[in-house]
Design a protein around this motif. Structure first.
Motif, PDB file in Angstrom:
ATOM      1  N   THR A 410       0.814  -1.209   0.000  1.00  0.00           N
ATOM      2  CA  THR A 410       0.000   0.000   0.000  1.00  0.00           C
ATOM      3  C   THR A 410       0.854   1.267   0.000  1.00  0.00           C
ATOM      4  OG1 THR A 410      -1.804   1.121   1.152  1.00  0.00           O
ATOM      5  CG2 THR A 410      -0.136   0.091   2.507  1.00  0.00           C
ATOM      6  N   LEU A 411       0.287   2.351  -0.451  1.00  0.00           N
ATOM      7  CA  LEU A 411       0.897   3.675  -0.339  1.00  0.00           C
ATOM      8  C   LEU A 411       0.392   4.366   0.927  1.00  0.00           C
ATOM      9  CD1 LEU A 411       0.756   5.064  -3.997  1.00  0.00           C
ATOM     10  CD2 LEU A 411       2.819   4.651  -2.670  1.00  0.00           C
ATOM     11  N   GLY A 412       1.177   5.322   1.407  1.00  0.00           N
ATOM     12  CA  GLY A 412       0.781   6.090   2.578  1.00  0.00           C
ATOM     13  C   GLY A 412       1.174   5.467   3.896  1.00  0.00           C
ATOM     14  N   TYR A 413       1.902   4.374   3.853  1.00  0.00           N
ATOM     15  CA  TYR A 413       2.256   3.632   5.063  1.00  0.00           C
ATOM     16  C   TYR A 413       3.315   4.335   5.910  1.00  0.00           C
ATOM     17  CZ  TYR A 413       4.665  -0.114   7.687  1.00  0.00           C
ATOM     18  OH  TYR A 413       5.279  -0.869   8.651  1.00  0.00           O
ATOM     19  N   ALA A 414       4.319   4.915   5.272  1.00  0.00           N
ATOM     20  CA  ALA A 414       5.570   5.242   5.959  1.00  0.00           C
ATOM     21  C   ALA A 414       5.410   6.241   7.094  1.00  0.00           C
ATOM     22  CB  ALA A 414       6.584   5.762   4.943  1.00  0.00           C
ATOM     23  N   LEU A 415       4.724   7.349   6.864  1.00  0.00           N
ATOM     24  CA  LEU A 415       4.660   8.385   7.892  1.00  0.00           C
ATOM     25  C   LEU A 415       3.971   7.883   9.160  1.00  0.00           C
ATOM     26  CD1 LEU A 415       4.989  11.211   9.034  1.00  0.00           C
ATOM     27  CD2 LEU A 415       3.007  11.940   7.669  1.00  0.00           C
ATOM     28  N   PRO A 416       2.745   7.344   9.092  1.00  0.00           N
ATOM     29  CA  PRO A 416       2.144   6.850  10.339  1.00  0.00           C
ATOM     30  C   PRO A 416       2.901   5.685  10.955  1.00  0.00           C
ATOM     31  CG  PRO A 416       0.738   6.362   8.443  1.00  0.00           C
ATOM     32  CD  PRO A 416       1.801   7.288   7.966  1.00  0.00           C
ATOM     33  N   ALA A 417       3.469   4.794  10.130  1.00  0.00           N
ATOM     34  CA  ALA A 417       4.240   3.684  10.691  1.00  0.00           C
ATOM     35  C   ALA A 417       5.464   4.188  11.438  1.00  0.00           C
ATOM     36  CB  ALA A 417       4.641   2.712   9.592  1.00  0.00           C
ATOM     37  N   GLY A 437       4.082  11.412  -3.966  1.00  0.00           N
ATOM     38  CA  GLY A 437       2.750  10.857  -4.184  1.00  0.00           C
ATOM     39  C   GLY A 437       2.240  10.109  -2.969  1.00  0.00           C
ATOM     40  N   GLY A 438       3.060   9.231  -2.401  1.00  0.00           N
ATOM     41  CA  GLY A 438       2.637   8.453  -1.248  1.00  0.00           C
ATOM     42  C   GLY A 438       2.398   9.287  -0.011  1.00  0.00           C
ATOM     43  N   LEU A 439       3.199  10.338   0.174  1.00  0.00           N
ATOM     44  CA  LEU A 439       3.027  11.174   1.360  1.00  0.00           C
ATOM     45  C   LEU A 439       1.647  11.808   1.410  1.00  0.00           C
ATOM     46  CD1 LEU A 439       4.143  12.498   3.908  1.00  0.00           C
ATOM     47  CD2 LEU A 439       5.134  14.290   2.465  1.00  0.00           C
ATOM     48  N   MET A 440       1.098  12.136   0.245  1.00  0.00           N
ATOM     49  CA  MET A 440      -0.197  12.807   0.220  1.00  0.00           C
ATOM     50  C   MET A 440      -1.330  11.906   0.709  1.00  0.00           C
ATOM     51  SD  MET A 440       0.534  15.823  -0.478  1.00  0.00           S
ATOM     52  CE  MET A 440      -1.144  16.438  -0.566  1.00  0.00           C
ATOM     53  N   PHE A 441      -1.114  10.582   0.735  1.00  0.00           N
ATOM     54  CA  PHE A 441      -2.149   9.688   1.253  1.00  0.00           C
ATOM     55  C   PHE A 441      -2.389   9.919   2.749  1.00  0.00           C
ATOM     56  CE2 PHE A 441      -1.726   7.795  -2.713  1.00  0.00           C
ATOM     57  CZ  PHE A 441      -2.464   6.630  -2.873  1.00  0.00           C
TER      58      PHE A 441
END
Length: 542
Positions: A410-417, A437-441
């Protein structure tokens, strides 16, 4: 039996039961259906973290568990909250990550009636069961502790994953008349002695053995390393097994199963020992062409019996945790030289990873990170630096490199993880690697990092859209659509959250930014300006 006014409500008993089972952190967003549940948190020892989206709750719990190897809990509202967290649960299930999800649902008498009530799903438990390793709808308050123990049994003794307990909202205030049970000491399945002997016999007779280690092997790296060294054979360590042998170990081939040289070596192996890995394509076939082929005798050790009947035929299958099997197997392996280190060195020389045009730019990128933040926990999204780091980066120990490019992807995982990882390991430098792109999720979770005063470093690889899909469209001769998307001014955005922001375009500037900003910061990397040549360092020599 205590008087009625002395009996704890289910909400309070649940909080006490979580604390008794080692839960110390809850991620969740309060809602009208969980107010009574939140009442149970009052005067408890649990730390509550409020994300900005329920998907963020799940990713935070995922990062927390990967960083320390134990679950956190999520409190999730009925309906949309549950469907929001489903993606995070699916990622956790694919990567065998424990988390406990407590979800509210309609009142007991309203279940299944489809009366158009607030947040109503036709069958919420059925919707979530497909992404949970354990799923239960609690219908009697006095069954609470039994159900909690069943969920924690999955974490302790089975292949872990997300456990989901659904509670009708009218039960939160119901009295619990039974006492909690003493915590159980659960032990994972031990390997069968006859199977261990059969595996040892096959390995001792092998001329070209191969060892495959997955994420299930990271809990006790010393036992795994001892087995690898006794076998003295090339060892593929998947993305989730990064660091299990230690940095620069001479037997470690890393997660390089998709390169032609390693594929050839794997195909020529006469005996393959696979431990704690599902042999999935995102670990062994990231080019997705079916070219990773095992023709030799396969010995497979896994906690999950279903994994022993997968796509690859298994000659010897052992249901066991990795460390127990390794400890039982190691003394039975003949201690003789097999030339493993020389074969690994030859394979690295043939792959020549640091000189490849697609990987070379990231040598200096990761070198800058290592020099400025040695032994940091690197939490990644599906983005170019992570794809490169999956084959380039070596870690001194497990739980220092994990990302969402595996499994569910999935995209958007890194920041909250990363937020979850930092909450779990406050003494550790945690760095997020994410694309624009992924950060915007999940960019709203920057606010959570600010709320929690968590000094994580967010490195944004800014390549103006969805670069990986852009290249794939070009390769397929499909006209680009939906990939050249606009990004905000990340510096202004960071300032809006009260976060220091910096733009960099080379390794020197990145290294300096990392050294200048030990607190919460956003570093934006101009991918277009980044040097395209390698700068070799000790981090990548093998």
């Amino acid at each position: 039996m205590p008087e009625a006014h002395d009996r704890p409500t289910l909400a309070k008993a649940l909080i006490a039961g979580l604390e008794a089972r080692g839960i110390d952190t809850v991620f969740g967003i309060p809602g009208v259906h969980t107010i009574a549940l939140y009442g149970g948190l009052e005067n408890s020892g649990l730390r509550h973290v409020t994300p900005r989206h329920e998907q963020g709750s799940g990713f935070m719990a995922d990062g927390y568990a990967r960083a320390v190897g134990k679950p956190a809990a999520c409190f999730i509202i009925t309906g949309p909250g549950m469907t929001n967290i489903a993606t995070a649960m699916a990622q956790a299930r694919a990567d065998s990550v424990p988390m406990l999800v407590i979800g509210s649902v309609q009142k007991t008498a309203e279940l299944g009636l489809r009366q158009g009530r607030l947040h109503e799903l036709p069958d919420q438990q059925a919707t979530l069961a497909g992404v949970a390793a354990f799923s239960h709808r609690l219908l009697a308050a006095d069954n609470l502790f039994e159900v909690l123990d069943r969920a924690f049994a999955v974490f302790a003794a089975e292949r872990p994953g997300p456990a989901y307990i659904e509670i009708p909202r009218d039960l939160f205030d119901a009295p619990v008349t039974v006492a909690d049970r003493p915590p159980s000491r659960l032990y994972r399945a031990a390997p069968d002695p006859a199977g261990i002997q059969a595996a040892a016999d096959a390995l001792n007779a092998a001329e070209r053995p191969l060892l495959l280690l997955g994420g299930g092997a990271i809990a006790e790296p010393d036992a795994i390393r001892a087995l690898a060294e006794r076998l003295d054979t090339p060892t593929l360590t998947t993305i989730n097994a990064r660091g299990v042998l230690g940095r620069g170990h001479p037997l470690d081939l890393g997660a390089n199963a998709s390169w032609p040289a390693v594929r050839r070596h794997a195909h020529e192996a006469d005996v393959i020992l696979a431990i704690g890995t599902e042999l999935g394509e995102t670990d062994y076939d990231v080019v997705f062409d079916g070219g990773f082929v095992l023709a030799g005798t396969l010995i497979h050790i896994d906690l999950d019996p279903a994994q022993l009947a997968g796509a690859y035929p298994v000659a010897i299958g052992l249901v066991s945790d990795a460390a127990s099997a390794a400890r039982a197997l190691t003394p039975k392996i003949a201690d003789r030289p097999r030339g493993g280190a020389a074969r690994v060195a030859a394979l690295y020389a043939e792959m020549n990873l640091t000189e490849r045009a697609d990987l070379a730019p990231f040598v200096s990128f990761f070198d800058a990170i290592e020099r400025a933040a040695p032994n940091a926990v690197l939490v990644g999204d599906s983005t170019a630096p992570v794809y490169a780091g999956n084959v380039l980066v070596h870690c001194a120990q497990p739980r220092h490199w994990f990302n969402s490019s595996t499994g569910y992807g999935t995209l958007g995982y890194a920041l909250p993880a990363a937020i979850g990882a930092k909450r779990a390991r406050p003494d550790q430098h945690v760095i997020t690697l994410v694309g624009d792109g992924g950060l915007m999720f999940t960019i709203a979770e920057l606010a959570t990092a600010v709320d929690e005063d968590l000094p994580i470093t967010v490195i944004v690889w800014h390549n103006q859209g969805y670069e990986e899909i852009r290249r794939s469209m070009d390769d397929a001769e499909v006209s680009r659509c939906g990939v050249d998307i606009a990004a905000p001014d990340f510096q202004t955005l960071a300032a809006g959250f009260g976060i220091p922001g910096t733009r960099v375009a080379d390794a020197t500037a990145l290294q300096q930014a990392l050294r200048d900003g030990p607190g919460l910061q956003l570093i934006e990397v101009d991918a277009g300006a980044w040097p395209k040549t390698a700068q070799l360092s000790k981090l990548f020599t093998h």
